[in-house]
Design an enzyme around this catalytic site. Structure first.
Site, PDB file in Angstrom:
ATOM      1  N   GLY A  46       0.823  -1.203   0.000  1.00 32.44           N
ATOM      2  CA  GLY A  46       0.000   0.000   0.000  1.00 32.44           C
ATOM      3  C   GLY A  46       0.856   1.251   0.000  1.00 32.44           C
ATOM      4  O   GLY A  46       2.026   1.212   0.396  1.00 32.44           O
ATOM      5  N   GLN A  51       2.800   9.942   1.809  1.00 31.39           N
ATOM      6  CA  GLN A  51       4.129   9.320   1.752  1.00 31.39           C
ATOM      7  C   GLN A  51       4.953   9.806   0.565  1.00 31.39           C
ATOM      8  O   GLN A  51       6.166   9.599   0.531  1.00 31.39           O
ATOM      9  CB  GLN A  51       4.007   7.792   1.682  1.00 31.39           C
ATOM     10  CG  GLN A  51       3.503   7.178   2.972  1.00 31.39           C
ATOM     11  CD  GLN A  51       3.440   5.668   2.855  1.00 31.39           C
ATOM     12  OE1 GLN A  51       2.485   5.125   2.339  1.00 31.39           O
ATOM     13  NE2 GLN A  51       4.469   4.986   3.324  1.00 31.39           N
ATOM     14  N   CYS A  93       6.315  -0.728   6.499  1.00 29.22           N
ATOM     15  CA  CYS A  93       5.863   0.546   5.930  1.00 29.22           C
ATOM     16  C   CYS A  93       6.980   1.069   5.036  1.00 29.22           C
ATOM     17  O   CYS A  93       8.146   1.044   5.441  1.00 29.22           O
ATOM     18  CB  CYS A  93       5.571   1.543   7.053  1.00 29.22           C
ATOM     19  SG  CYS A  93       5.078   3.173   6.453  1.00 29.22           S
ATOM     20  N   LEU A  94       6.620   1.546   3.842  1.00 34.66           N
ATOM     21  CA  LEU A  94       7.645   2.037   2.917  1.00 34.66           C
ATOM     22  C   LEU A  94       8.361   3.269   3.471  1.00 34.66           C
ATOM     23  O   LEU A  94       9.454   3.594   3.010  1.00 34.66           O
ATOM     24  CB  LEU A  94       7.011   2.355   1.552  1.00 34.66           C
ATOM     25  CG  LEU A  94       6.458   1.129   0.799  1.00 34.66           C
ATOM     26  CD1 LEU A  94       5.738   1.561  -0.472  1.00 34.66           C
ATOM     27  CD2 LEU A  94       7.570   0.136   0.480  1.00 34.66           C
ATOM     28  N   HIS A 135      -3.763   0.770   8.179  1.00 33.47           N
ATOM     29  CA  HIS A 135      -2.412   1.341   8.142  1.00 33.47           C
ATOM     30  C   HIS A 135      -2.371   2.581   7.224  1.00 33.47           C
ATOM     31  O   HIS A 135      -1.878   3.640   7.622  1.00 33.47           O
ATOM     32  CB  HIS A 135      -1.426   0.267   7.646  1.00 33.47           C
ATOM     33  CG  HIS A 135      -0.013   0.737   7.524  1.00 33.47           C
ATOM     34  ND1 HIS A 135       1.005   0.254   8.308  1.00 33.47           N
ATOM     35  CD2 HIS A 135       0.562   1.658   6.697  1.00 33.47           C
ATOM     36  CE1 HIS A 135       2.136   0.862   7.980  1.00 33.47           C
ATOM     37  NE2 HIS A 135       1.888   1.714   6.998  1.00 33.47           N
ATOM     38  N   GLU A 136      -2.921   2.437   6.009  1.00 32.80           N
ATOM     39  CA  GLU A 136      -2.872   3.560   5.055  1.00 32.80           C
ATOM     40  C   GLU A 136      -3.774   4.704   5.515  1.00 32.80           C
ATOM     41  O   GLU A 136      -3.436   5.875   5.349  1.00 32.80           O
ATOM     42  CB  GLU A 136      -3.274   3.101   3.648  1.00 32.80           C
ATOM     43  CG  GLU A 136      -2.411   2.003   3.042  1.00 32.80           C
ATOM     44  CD  GLU A 136      -0.914   2.263   3.121  1.00 32.80           C
ATOM     45  OE1 GLU A 136      -0.489   3.429   3.127  1.00 32.80           O
ATOM     46  OE2 GLU A 136      -0.156   1.275   3.204  1.00 32.80           O
ATOM     47  N   HIS A 139      -2.058   7.008   7.793  1.00 31.22           N
ATOM     48  CA  HIS A 139      -1.149   7.970   7.132  1.00 31.22           C
ATOM     49  C   HIS A 139      -1.875   9.278   6.810  1.00 31.22           C
ATOM     50  O   HIS A 139      -1.266  10.347   6.816  1.00 31.22           O
ATOM     51  CB  HIS A 139      -0.610   7.385   5.821  1.00 31.22           C
ATOM     52  CG  HIS A 139       0.601   6.514   5.983  1.00 31.22           C
ATOM     53  ND1 HIS A 139       1.796   6.993   6.469  1.00 31.22           N
ATOM     54  CD2 HIS A 139       0.816   5.204   5.710  1.00 31.22           C
ATOM     55  CE1 HIS A 139       2.695   5.996   6.483  1.00 31.22           C
ATOM     56  NE2 HIS A 139       2.121   4.911   6.035  1.00 31.22           N
TER      57      HIS A 139
HETATM   58 NI    NI Z   1       2.980   3.018   5.799  1.00 34.40          NI
END
Ligand code: NI
Length: 171
Positions: A46, A51, A93-94, A135-136, A139
Site C-alpha cells: 500500500g 508518503q 511501511c515504505l 495502516h494507510e 497515514h
Molecule cells: Ni505506511
C-alpha cells in the site's frame, strides 16, 4: 507516469493531516497512476499520498501475491465506518525501510470511499486488506506505525531504521 520518491521517517510531511479531494480531476488521476507505479516499484502492499509529500486523502492498496493477478484498490476520501475483532499483524511501511513489527489492529473493517472515477463504494475487508486499510488510513491523519507500538518496541524499531538508513547512506 512517474515513480515518485517516498518520504522516510522522520520527514515532517508524514505528520500532516491530509485534506479531502473535492473532484477527481485529470491531475488526481495522474497522481493515482504515479502512486500505483511507485507502490509496485518499491514494492509495497500500500501507499498513501502523504508518503510522496502530497497531503490529500488518497491511498492505493494491492494485496495480491507475486504470482497472483492484481487486486488494486484505490481509496479516495476513505472513512472507516465499522471495526470488529482484534488481530496482531506483522506490518512494514515504505516510510520505515527495514522495520517490521507486530501492531494491534481490528480484524475486520468496513470502509466507504470513492474510487478513481469518483464513484462511491463500500467495502468489507478482513485479513491483510483490513490491516492495510487501517495502516494507510492512519497515514492520512499523520499517524505512523511507531505511534501504535509500545515505548520499547518503538525504540527498537527506530534503531533498526537508523541502521538501515546508515547502510543505504554508505551504499
Ligand atoms: Ni505506511
Amino acid at each position: 507516469m512517474a515513480i515518485r520518491s517516498i518520504l522516510h521517517y522522520p520527514d515532517k510531511r508524514l505528520r500532516e493531516k491530509a485534506q479531502p479531494i473535492d473532484v477527481v480531476t485529470p491531475e488526481i488521476v495522474a497522481l493515482i497512476e504515479d502512486m500505483k507505479e511507485t507502490m509496485y516499484a518499491a514494492p509495497g502492499v500500500g501507499l498513501a499520498a502523504p508518503q510522496i509529500g502530497v497531503a490529500l486523502r488518497l491511498f492505493v492498496i494491492d494485496t495480491a501475491g507475486d504470482d497472483e493477478p492484481s487486486e488494486l484498490c484505490v481509496f479516495i476520501n476513505p472513512e472507516i465506518v465499522a471495526r470488529d475483532g482484534e488481530v496482531l499483524w506483522n506490518e512494514g511501511c515504505l516510510s520505515f525501510p527495514g522495520v517490521h513489527e507486530e501492531i494491534d489492529r481490528a480484524e475486520r473493517v468496513t470502509v466507504r470511499a470513492l474510487d478513481e472515477r469518483g464513484r462511491a463504494f463500500e467495502l468489507e475487508a478482513d485479513g491483510l486488506l483490513a490491516v492495510a486499510i487501517q495502516h494507510e488510513n492512519d497515514h492520512l491523519d499523520g499517524v505512523l506505525m511507531v505511534d501504535r507500538m509500545s515505548v520499547l518496541k518503538r525504540r527498537l524499531a527506530l534503531r533498526k531504521l537508523q541502521k538501515k538508513q546508515a547502510e543505504s547512506a554508505n551504499a
